[in-house]
Design a protein around this motif. Structure first.
Motif, PDB file in Angstrom:
ATOM      1  N   THR A   7       0.912  -1.342   0.090  1.00  0.00           N
ATOM      2  CA  THR A   7      -0.128   0.162   0.011  1.00  0.00           C
ATOM      3  C   THR A   7       0.684   1.220  -0.046  1.00  0.00           C
ATOM      4  OG1 THR A   7      -0.462  -0.051   2.587  1.00  0.00           O
ATOM      5  CG2 THR A   7      -2.019  -1.021   0.915  1.00  0.00           C
ATOM      6  N   PRO A   8       2.155   1.301   0.643  1.00  0.00           N
ATOM      7  CA  PRO A   8       2.910   2.657   0.519  1.00  0.00           C
ATOM      8  C   PRO A   8       3.313   2.894  -0.935  1.00  0.00           C
ATOM      9  CG  PRO A   8       3.636   1.211   2.182  1.00  0.00           C
ATOM     10  CD  PRO A   8       2.751   0.408   1.322  1.00  0.00           C
ATOM     11  N   PHE A   9       3.458   2.014  -1.847  1.00  0.00           N
ATOM     12  CA  PHE A   9       4.028   2.013  -3.093  1.00  0.00           C
ATOM     13  C   PHE A   9       3.239   2.423  -4.001  1.00  0.00           C
ATOM     14  CE2 PHE A   9       6.397  -0.908  -0.255  1.00  0.00           C
ATOM     15  CZ  PHE A   9       7.411  -0.310  -0.518  1.00  0.00           C
ATOM     16  N   ARG A  10       3.601   3.016  -5.183  1.00  0.00           N
ATOM     17  CA  ARG A  10       2.802   3.271  -6.463  1.00  0.00           C
ATOM     18  C   ARG A  10       3.488   2.609  -7.452  1.00  0.00           C
ATOM     19  NH1 ARG A  10      -0.023   7.742  -6.798  1.00  0.00           N
ATOM     20  NH2 ARG A  10       0.490   8.316  -8.902  1.00  0.00           N
ATOM     21  N   CYS A  11       2.531   2.250  -8.582  1.00  0.00           N
ATOM     22  CA  CYS A  11       2.910   1.460  -9.653  1.00  0.00           C
ATOM     23  C   CYS A  11       4.414   2.299 -10.410  1.00  0.00           C
ATOM     24  CB  CYS A  11       1.965   1.402 -10.691  1.00  0.00           C
ATOM     25  SG  CYS A  11       1.878   0.096 -11.860  1.00  0.00           S
ATOM     26  N   PRO A  12       5.184   1.222 -10.813  1.00  0.00           N
ATOM     27  CA  PRO A  12       5.155  -0.236 -11.020  1.00  0.00           C
ATOM     28  C   PRO A  12       5.920  -0.972  -9.959  1.00  0.00           C
ATOM     29  CG  PRO A  12       7.242   0.573 -12.015  1.00  0.00           C
ATOM     30  CD  PRO A  12       6.496   1.952 -11.322  1.00  0.00           C
ATOM     31  N   VAL A  13       6.392  -0.390  -8.844  1.00  0.00           N
ATOM     32  CA  VAL A  13       6.936  -0.937  -7.683  1.00  0.00           C
ATOM     33  C   VAL A  13       6.133  -2.137  -7.153  1.00  0.00           C
ATOM     34  CG1 VAL A  13       7.754  -1.038  -5.330  1.00  0.00           C
ATOM     35  CG2 VAL A  13       8.285   0.882  -6.894  1.00  0.00           C
ATOM     36  N   LEU A  15       4.094  -4.348  -8.871  1.00  0.00           N
ATOM     37  CA  LEU A  15       4.130  -5.284  -9.707  1.00  0.00           C
ATOM     38  C   LEU A  15       5.346  -5.976  -9.812  1.00  0.00           C
ATOM     39  CD1 LEU A  15       2.540  -6.786 -11.910  1.00  0.00           C
ATOM     40  CD2 LEU A  15       3.565  -5.070 -13.579  1.00  0.00           C
ATOM     41  N   VAL A  16       6.466  -5.252  -9.749  1.00  0.00           N
ATOM     42  CA  VAL A  16       7.843  -5.865  -9.396  1.00  0.00           C
ATOM     43  C   VAL A  16       8.044  -6.633  -8.464  1.00  0.00           C
ATOM     44  CG1 VAL A  16      10.290  -5.040  -9.240  1.00  0.00           C
ATOM     45  CG2 VAL A  16       8.746  -3.779 -11.169  1.00  0.00           C
ATOM     46  N   ARG A  17       7.593  -5.999  -7.191  1.00  0.00           N
ATOM     47  CA  ARG A  17       7.811  -6.796  -5.761  1.00  0.00           C
ATOM     48  C   ARG A  17       6.712  -8.164  -5.792  1.00  0.00           C
ATOM     49  NH1 ARG A  17       8.920  -3.269  -0.845  1.00  0.00           N
ATOM     50  NH2 ARG A  17      10.549  -2.230  -1.715  1.00  0.00           N
ATOM     51  N   VAL A  18       5.662  -7.984  -6.512  1.00  0.00           N
ATOM     52  CA  VAL A  18       4.739  -9.353  -6.532  1.00  0.00           C
ATOM     53  C   VAL A  18       5.572 -10.263  -7.516  1.00  0.00           C
ATOM     54  CG1 VAL A  18       2.572 -10.300  -7.623  1.00  0.00           C
ATOM     55  CG2 VAL A  18       2.631  -8.230  -6.113  1.00  0.00           C
ATOM     56  N   LYS A  19       6.312 -10.056  -8.728  1.00  0.00           N
ATOM     57  CA  LYS A  19       7.007 -10.762  -9.693  1.00  0.00           C
ATOM     58  C   LYS A  19       8.064 -11.633  -8.945  1.00  0.00           C
ATOM     59  CE  LYS A  19       6.077  -8.796 -14.092  1.00  0.00           C
ATOM     60  NZ  LYS A  19       6.388  -7.955 -15.185  1.00  0.00           N
ATOM     61  N   LEU A  20       8.831 -10.670  -8.025  1.00  0.00           N
ATOM     62  CA  LEU A  20      10.027 -11.239  -7.513  1.00  0.00           C
ATOM     63  C   LEU A  20       9.364 -12.155  -6.136  1.00  0.00           C
ATOM     64  CD1 LEU A  20      12.133  -8.020  -6.674  1.00  0.00           C
ATOM     65  CD2 LEU A  20      12.699 -10.057  -8.410  1.00  0.00           C
ATOM     66  N   ALA A  21       8.441 -11.893  -5.656  1.00  0.00           N
ATOM     67  CA  ALA A  21       7.771 -12.726  -4.610  1.00  0.00           C
ATOM     68  C   ALA A  21       7.460 -14.025  -4.887  1.00  0.00           C
ATOM     69  CB  ALA A  21       6.588 -12.034  -3.893  1.00  0.00           C
ATOM     70  N   ASP A  37      -2.680   1.543  -4.404  1.00  0.00           N
ATOM     71  CA  ASP A  37      -2.512   2.654  -5.907  1.00  0.00           C
ATOM     72  C   ASP A  37      -3.410   1.979  -7.152  1.00  0.00           C
ATOM     73  OD1 ASP A  37      -0.944   4.642  -7.596  1.00  0.00           O
ATOM     74  OD2 ASP A  37      -0.394   2.518  -8.458  1.00  0.00           O
ATOM     75  N   SER A  38      -4.014   3.088  -7.640  1.00  0.00           N
ATOM     76  CA  SER A  38      -4.931   2.745  -8.532  1.00  0.00           C
ATOM     77  C   SER A  38      -4.305   1.945  -9.843  1.00  0.00           C
ATOM     78  CB  SER A  38      -5.739   3.758  -9.185  1.00  0.00           C
ATOM     79  OG  SER A  38      -4.719   4.783  -9.690  1.00  0.00           O
ATOM     80  N   GLY A  39      -3.118   2.258 -10.247  1.00  0.00           N
ATOM     81  CA  GLY A  39      -2.490   1.511 -11.343  1.00  0.00           C
ATOM     82  C   GLY A  39      -2.270   0.289 -10.767  1.00  0.00           C
ATOM     83  N   SER A  40      -1.573   0.007  -9.661  1.00  0.00           N
ATOM     84  CA  SER A  40      -1.339  -1.251  -9.271  1.00  0.00           C
ATOM     85  C   SER A  40      -2.448  -2.110  -8.947  1.00  0.00           C
ATOM     86  CB  SER A  40      -0.577  -1.322  -7.886  1.00  0.00           C
ATOM     87  OG  SER A  40       0.600  -0.462  -8.209  1.00  0.00           O
ATOM     88  N   PRO A  45      -3.628  -7.457 -10.646  1.00  0.00           N
ATOM     89  CA  PRO A  45      -4.519  -8.666 -10.996  1.00  0.00           C
ATOM     90  C   PRO A  45      -4.571  -9.092 -12.622  1.00  0.00           C
ATOM     91  CG  PRO A  45      -5.599  -7.124  -9.499  1.00  0.00           C
ATOM     92  CD  PRO A  45      -4.263  -6.429 -10.100  1.00  0.00           C
ATOM     93  N   LEU A  46      -4.330  -8.086 -13.367  1.00  0.00           N
ATOM     94  CA  LEU A  46      -4.341  -8.364 -14.969  1.00  0.00           C
ATOM     95  C   LEU A  46      -3.160  -9.175 -15.275  1.00  0.00           C
ATOM     96  CD1 LEU A  46      -5.426  -5.143 -16.496  1.00  0.00           C
ATOM     97  CD2 LEU A  46      -6.418  -7.145 -16.591  1.00  0.00           C
ATOM     98  N   PHE A  47      -2.097  -8.854 -14.516  1.00  0.00           N
ATOM     99  CA  PHE A  47      -0.748  -9.772 -14.850  1.00  0.00           C
ATOM    100  C   PHE A  47      -1.060 -11.117 -14.369  1.00  0.00           C
ATOM    101  CE2 PHE A  47       2.812 -11.525 -12.578  1.00  0.00           C
ATOM    102  CZ  PHE A  47       3.633 -11.744 -13.859  1.00  0.00           C
ATOM    103  N   LEU A  48      -1.508 -11.360 -13.262  1.00  0.00           N
ATOM    104  CA  LEU A  48      -1.615 -12.549 -12.551  1.00  0.00           C
ATOM    105  C   LEU A  48      -2.537 -13.259 -13.258  1.00  0.00           C
ATOM    106  CD1 LEU A  48      -1.711 -11.277  -8.738  1.00  0.00           C
ATOM    107  CD2 LEU A  48       0.141 -12.672  -9.845  1.00  0.00           C
ATOM    108  N   LYS A  49      -3.795 -12.850 -13.842  1.00  0.00           N
ATOM    109  CA  LYS A  49      -4.776 -13.664 -14.603  1.00  0.00           C
ATOM    110  C   LYS A  49      -3.983 -13.867 -15.848  1.00  0.00           C
ATOM    111  CE  LYS A  49      -8.733 -11.407 -12.560  1.00  0.00           C
ATOM    112  NZ  LYS A  49      -9.761 -10.369 -12.577  1.00  0.00           N
TER     113      LYS A  49
END
Length: 77
Positions: A7-13, A15-21, A37-40, A45-49
């Motif tokens: 929640t403290p981060f704005r896109c693209p951070v 998405l990058v952290r989710v990919k790394l995790a 963040d609205s962009g995230s 979810p789009l990336f994950l799907k």
């Protein structure tokens, strides 16, 4: 279950952290994600799907989006 509060981060951070995790997880493990963040909230979810991950939405309100992602073996697809 791995929990990451993005929640403290704005896109693209986020998405990058989710990919790394997800990269460090084994098949069948779950990842609990919080996004604000609205962009995230749109992009993660789009990336994950698109990648074929199993997603469960726990909360989607004006403040945050909470997801649980189950890692799947994408090489078997």
């Amino acid at each position: 279950m791995i929990f990451i509060d993005l929640t403290p981060f704005r896109c693209p951070v986020p998405l990058v952290r989710v990919k790394l995790a997800l990269k460090s997880m084994s098949s069948g493990e779950t990842l609990h994600i919080l996004l604000s963040d609205s962009g995230s909230r749109r992009d993660v979810p789009l990336f994950l799907k698109k990648q074929g991950y199993n997603i469960q939405v726990l909360c989607d309100d004006a403040i945050q989006l909470a997801l649980v992602v189950t890692k799947v073996d994408l090489s078997q697809g």
